[in-house]
Design a protein around this motif. Structure first.
Motif, PDB file in Angstrom:
ATOM      1  N   ILE A   1      -1.503  -3.632 -12.466  1.00 13.74           N
ATOM      2  CA  ILE A   1      -1.424  -2.455 -11.998  1.00 13.74           C
ATOM      3  C   ILE A   1      -0.043  -1.745 -12.147  1.00 13.74           C
ATOM      4  N   PRO A   2      -0.411  -0.427 -12.512  1.00 17.73           N
ATOM      5  CA  PRO A   2       0.869   0.341 -12.830  1.00 17.73           C
ATOM      6  C   PRO A   2       2.048   0.323 -11.923  1.00 17.73           C
ATOM      7  N   THR A   3       3.144   0.106 -12.509  1.00 19.68           N
ATOM      8  CA  THR A   3       4.491  -0.274 -11.807  1.00 19.68           C
ATOM      9  C   THR A   3       5.467   0.449 -12.314  1.00 19.68           C
ATOM     10  N   PRO A   4       6.462   1.070 -11.235  1.00 20.30           N
ATOM     11  CA  PRO A   4       7.517   1.812 -11.859  1.00 20.30           C
ATOM     12  C   PRO A   4       8.639   1.159 -12.624  1.00 20.30           C
ATOM     13  N   ARG A   5       9.043   1.820 -13.414  1.00 23.40           N
ATOM     14  CA  ARG A   5      10.029   1.259 -14.247  1.00 23.40           C
ATOM     15  C   ARG A   5      11.689   1.813 -13.793  1.00 23.40           C
ATOM     16  N   MET A   6      12.664   1.919 -14.657  1.00 21.54           N
ATOM     17  CA  MET A   6      13.983   2.379 -14.328  1.00 21.54           C
ATOM     18  C   MET A   6      14.894   1.427 -13.383  1.00 21.54           C
ATOM     19  N   GLY A   7      14.344   0.278 -13.349  1.00 23.29           N
ATOM     20  CA  GLY A   7      15.061  -0.673 -12.497  1.00 23.29           C
ATOM     21  C   GLY A   7      16.668  -0.755 -12.905  1.00 23.29           C
ATOM     22  N   GLY A   8      16.933  -0.438 -14.065  1.00 24.10           N
ATOM     23  CA  GLY A   8      18.326  -0.715 -14.873  1.00 24.10           C
ATOM     24  C   GLY A   8      19.244   0.367 -14.114  1.00 24.10           C
ATOM     25  N   VAL A   9      18.584   1.420 -13.587  1.00 23.75           N
ATOM     26  CA  VAL A   9      19.626   2.477 -12.809  1.00 23.75           C
ATOM     27  C   VAL A   9      20.201   1.712 -11.586  1.00 23.75           C
ATOM     28  N   GLY A  10      19.333   0.860 -10.832  1.00 23.19           N
ATOM     29  CA  GLY A  10      19.778   0.207  -9.699  1.00 23.19           C
ATOM     30  C   GLY A  10      20.881  -0.910 -10.347  1.00 23.19           C
ATOM     31  N   MET A  11      20.641  -1.415 -11.268  1.00 20.20           N
ATOM     32  CA  MET A  11      21.588  -2.363 -11.693  1.00 20.20           C
ATOM     33  C   MET A  11      22.844  -1.720 -12.137  1.00 20.20           C
ATOM     34  N   LEU A  12      22.789  -0.707 -12.777  1.00 20.62           N
ATOM     35  CA  LEU A  12      23.997   0.116 -12.944  1.00 20.62           C
ATOM     36  C   LEU A  12      24.779   0.559 -12.012  1.00 20.62           C
ATOM     37  N   CYS A  13      24.220   0.916 -10.852  1.00 22.34           N
ATOM     38  CA  CYS A  13      24.911   1.189  -9.667  1.00 22.34           C
ATOM     39  C   CYS A  13      25.434   0.127  -9.173  1.00 22.34           C
ATOM     40  N   GLY A  14      24.657  -0.798  -8.955  1.00 26.66           N
ATOM     41  CA  GLY A  14      25.343  -2.270  -8.649  1.00 26.66           C
ATOM     42  C   GLY A  14      26.691  -2.709  -9.369  1.00 26.66           C
ATOM     43  N   PHE A  15      26.675  -2.565 -10.671  1.00 27.48           N
ATOM     44  CA  PHE A  15      27.747  -2.862 -11.728  1.00 27.48           C
ATOM     45  C   PHE A  15      28.910  -1.787 -11.506  1.00 27.48           C
TER      46      PHE A  15
ATOM     47  N   ILE B   1       9.233   6.673  -9.107  1.00 28.56           N
ATOM     48  CA  ILE B   1       7.986   7.393  -9.128  1.00 28.56           C
ATOM     49  C   ILE B   1       7.939   8.835  -9.296  1.00 28.56           C
ATOM     50  N   GLN B   2       8.880   9.305  -8.675  1.00 33.50           N
ATOM     51  CA  GLN B   2       8.776  10.617  -8.716  1.00 33.50           C
ATOM     52  C   GLN B   2       9.074  11.558 -10.106  1.00 33.50           C
ATOM     53  N   LEU B   3       9.663  10.880 -10.998  1.00 33.56           N
ATOM     54  CA  LEU B   3       9.922  11.170 -12.244  1.00 33.56           C
ATOM     55  C   LEU B   3       8.941  10.766 -13.368  1.00 33.56           C
ATOM     56  N   GLY B   4       8.033  10.103 -12.961  1.00 35.90           N
ATOM     57  CA  GLY B   4       6.578   9.420 -13.596  1.00 35.90           C
ATOM     58  C   GLY B   4       7.243   8.254 -14.536  1.00 35.90           C
ATOM     59  N   ALA B   5       8.185   7.687 -14.496  1.00 39.74           N
ATOM     60  CA  ALA B   5       8.332   6.432 -14.869  1.00 39.74           C
ATOM     61  C   ALA B   5       8.002   5.454 -14.442  1.00 39.74           C
ATOM     62  N   VAL B   6       6.572   5.201 -14.809  1.00 40.82           N
ATOM     63  CA  VAL B   6       5.641   4.027 -14.067  1.00 40.82           C
ATOM     64  C   VAL B   6       4.897   3.615 -15.376  1.00 40.82           C
ATOM     65  N   GLY B   7       5.164   2.299 -15.344  1.00 40.80           N
ATOM     66  CA  GLY B   7       4.645   1.492 -16.597  1.00 40.80           C
ATOM     67  C   GLY B   7       2.948   1.270 -16.457  1.00 40.80           C
ATOM     68  N   GLN B   8       2.608   2.189 -17.223  1.00 41.82           N
ATOM     69  CA  GLN B   8       0.853   1.861 -17.192  1.00 41.82           C
ATOM     70  C   GLN B   8       0.517   0.697 -17.824  1.00 41.82           C
ATOM     71  N   VAL B   9      -0.820   0.022 -17.480  1.00 45.93           N
ATOM     72  CA  VAL B   9      -1.281  -0.876 -18.076  1.00 45.93           C
ATOM     73  C   VAL B   9      -1.733  -1.156 -19.495  1.00 45.93           C
ATOM     74  N   ARG B  10      -1.074  -1.631 -20.322  1.00 44.73           N
ATOM     75  CA  ARG B  10      -1.667  -1.759 -21.927  1.00 44.73           C
ATOM     76  C   ARG B  10      -2.183  -2.881 -22.180  1.00 44.73           C
ATOM     77  N   LYS B  11      -2.871  -3.188 -23.156  1.00 45.94           N
ATOM     78  CA  LYS B  11      -3.326  -4.399 -23.697  1.00 45.94           C
ATOM     79  C   LYS B  11      -2.529  -5.424 -23.660  1.00 45.94           C
ATOM     80  N   ARG B  12      -1.111  -5.088 -24.272  1.00 46.37           N
ATOM     81  CA  ARG B  12      -0.190  -6.228 -24.530  1.00 46.37           C
ATOM     82  C   ARG B  12       0.518  -6.426 -22.987  1.00 46.37           C
ATOM     83  N   ASP B  13       0.283  -5.765 -22.252  1.00 47.23           N
ATOM     84  CA  ASP B  13       0.993  -6.131 -21.030  1.00 47.23           C
ATOM     85  C   ASP B  13       0.295  -7.420 -19.837  1.00 47.23           C
ATOM     86  N   VAL B  14       1.377  -7.944 -19.130  1.00 42.86           N
ATOM     87  CA  VAL B  14       0.672  -8.985 -18.304  1.00 42.86           C
ATOM     88  C   VAL B  14       0.357  -8.346 -16.845  1.00 42.86           C
ATOM     89  N   HIS B  15       1.260  -7.573 -16.379  1.00 41.28           N
ATOM     90  CA  HIS B  15       1.027  -6.659 -15.052  1.00 41.28           C
ATOM     91  C   HIS B  15      -0.353  -6.115 -15.310  1.00 41.28           C
TER      92      HIS B  15
END
Length: 387
Positions: free
Chosen positions: A43-57, A27-41
């Motif tokens: 409301i705007p939703t943060p991205r970058m969840g892969g960093v959490g998975m990398l840390c876990g790995f 959210i601080q970096l602005g990595a938030v997925g805005q709602v586009r025509k092709r999207d299912v969500h």
């Protein structure tokens, strides 16, 4: 096996605990997925969840490196550290895309460079199934390895369109491949296996992330996550395939020896199929292969009438059917596997088409005999779900 389960739990816990911090950072970096025509969500939703998975790995790998049973894996060669460095690089490339939305050509070039680096670092497919096992030249090995990694990365990226879909499919594939690599390691002097370690840690990070990513998702994995998962599942398969000695091969073990090559293809069957269909569809229309649309498999599931959660569960079912059926070929007769595959496939087909059939039923498109048949099949599907 208990040690591998411990590593999976460590990976899951680390991912689960660190992901909320990554969400705040996104959210601080602005990595938030805005709602586009092709999207299912919606409301705007943060991205970058892969960093959490990398840390876990990374936490899981560091834990494993201190466990006596797994230390030979780290002392034998540098592959474990090459995989970890490659994971960091591919995740950072995904973070850049999540934040700045990179041009697809630039992103592809970055994927290729990282894949070549990993292959150059020793993670290579040395032998090829060309009628018999043929040892490839170093240059050809690096090229094939890099190509396989890039294809897998983008296949998982293409299928990442519904909450929990990509993480679940990769976790299912990781379980199937982890079982295979563990059984293969039992034939070696040491049960310790880098491929099993990577697969189990990957399953752990997927499970830990799914607790945040299940619909409605608090965080998307973004390209940092989808590319990381595609990279990791391919690395595990390459390590197993690695250095099969052609001179040691016998026809009786031909299929098991090449299952490391077949399993990644079958495990990623749905993502690869979706990617091929999307690229073919877009090129036929004269569009770029990366041109967005709403014709992916998950979009089709929603159009049939499924909600997000049911669509994800059914696609998980198809992924599990393909992955575990291919694995069962190593333990059971092909005829038995085929029978189970056809029966399970029939049930999944009915479950997939059920909203469509229900809509046609309500519109009066079926005669009485058709309705009786549908009632019987639906009752069978419900009883199967109950059990």
């Amino acid at each position: 096996m208990r040690i591998y389960l411990f590593i999976a739990v460590v990976a899951a816990c680390a991912t689960y605990l660190l992901t909320p911090l990554i969400r705040h950072l996104a959210i601080q970096l602005g990595a938030v997925g805005q709602v586009r025509k092709r999207d299912v969500h919606t409301i705007p939703t943060p991205r970058m969840g892969g960093v959490g998975m990398l840390c876990g790995f990374a936490v899981a790998i560091l834990f494993a490196s201190r466990i006596p049973f797994l230390q030979p894996v780290f002392h034998a060669n540098k592959q474990a550290w090459v995989v970890l460095i490659g994971a960091i690089l591919i995740c950072l490339l995904g973070v850049a895309d999540d934040v700045w939305d990179l041009d697809w050509m630039l992103k592809l070039a970055g994927q290729l460079l990282i894949s070549v680096f990993v292959a150059w670092g020793g993670l290579q497919i040395i032998t090829l199934p060309l009628g018999t096992l043929v040892t490839a030249s170093p240059t050809l090995s690096i090229a094939i390895t890099a190509l396989l990694i890039v294809v897998s990365i983008n296949a998982v990226n293409f299928v990442d369109g519904l909450d929990g879909l990509a993480a679940g499919i990769v976790a299912i594939g990781g379980i199937a491949f982890g079982i295979y690599s563990y059984k293969l390691a039992q034939n070696s002097p040491s049960y310790a296996s880098l491929a099993t370690l990577i697969d189990i840690a990957m399953v752990g990070i997927c499970c830990g992330f799914l607790l945040h990513n299940w619909h409605p998702a608090k965080l998307f994995m973004g390209d940092s996550g989808s590319m990381l998962l595609g990279y990791l599942i391919t690395c595990g398969s390459i390590i197993v395939t690695g250095r099969i000695d052609p001179a040691s091969m016998h026809s009786s073990v031909y299929l098991p020896a090449f299952m490391p090559i077949l399993l990644p293809i079958l495990v990623l069957f749905l993502p690869v199929l979706d990617m091929i269909m999307a690229i073919t569809r877009r090129l036929a229309k004269g569009q770029s292969p990366t041109h967005p649309d709403r014709m992916h498999l998950h979009h089709r599931m929603l159009r049939i009438g499924h909600d997000v959660q049911h669509a994800v569960l059914i696609l998980w079912g198809w992924a599990a059917l393909i992955a575990f059926s291919s694995l069962m070929l190593l333990f059971f007769r092909p005829l038995y596997v085929l029978i189970v595959f056809l029966l399970a496939g029939a049930l999944l087909t009915v479950a997939t088409l059920l909203p469509y059939l229900k809509r046609r039923w309500e519109e009066g498109d079926f005669d009485e005999q058709d309705k009786q048949t549908i009632r019987a099949v639906a009752q069978h599907v419900r009883s199967h779900r109950h059990h």
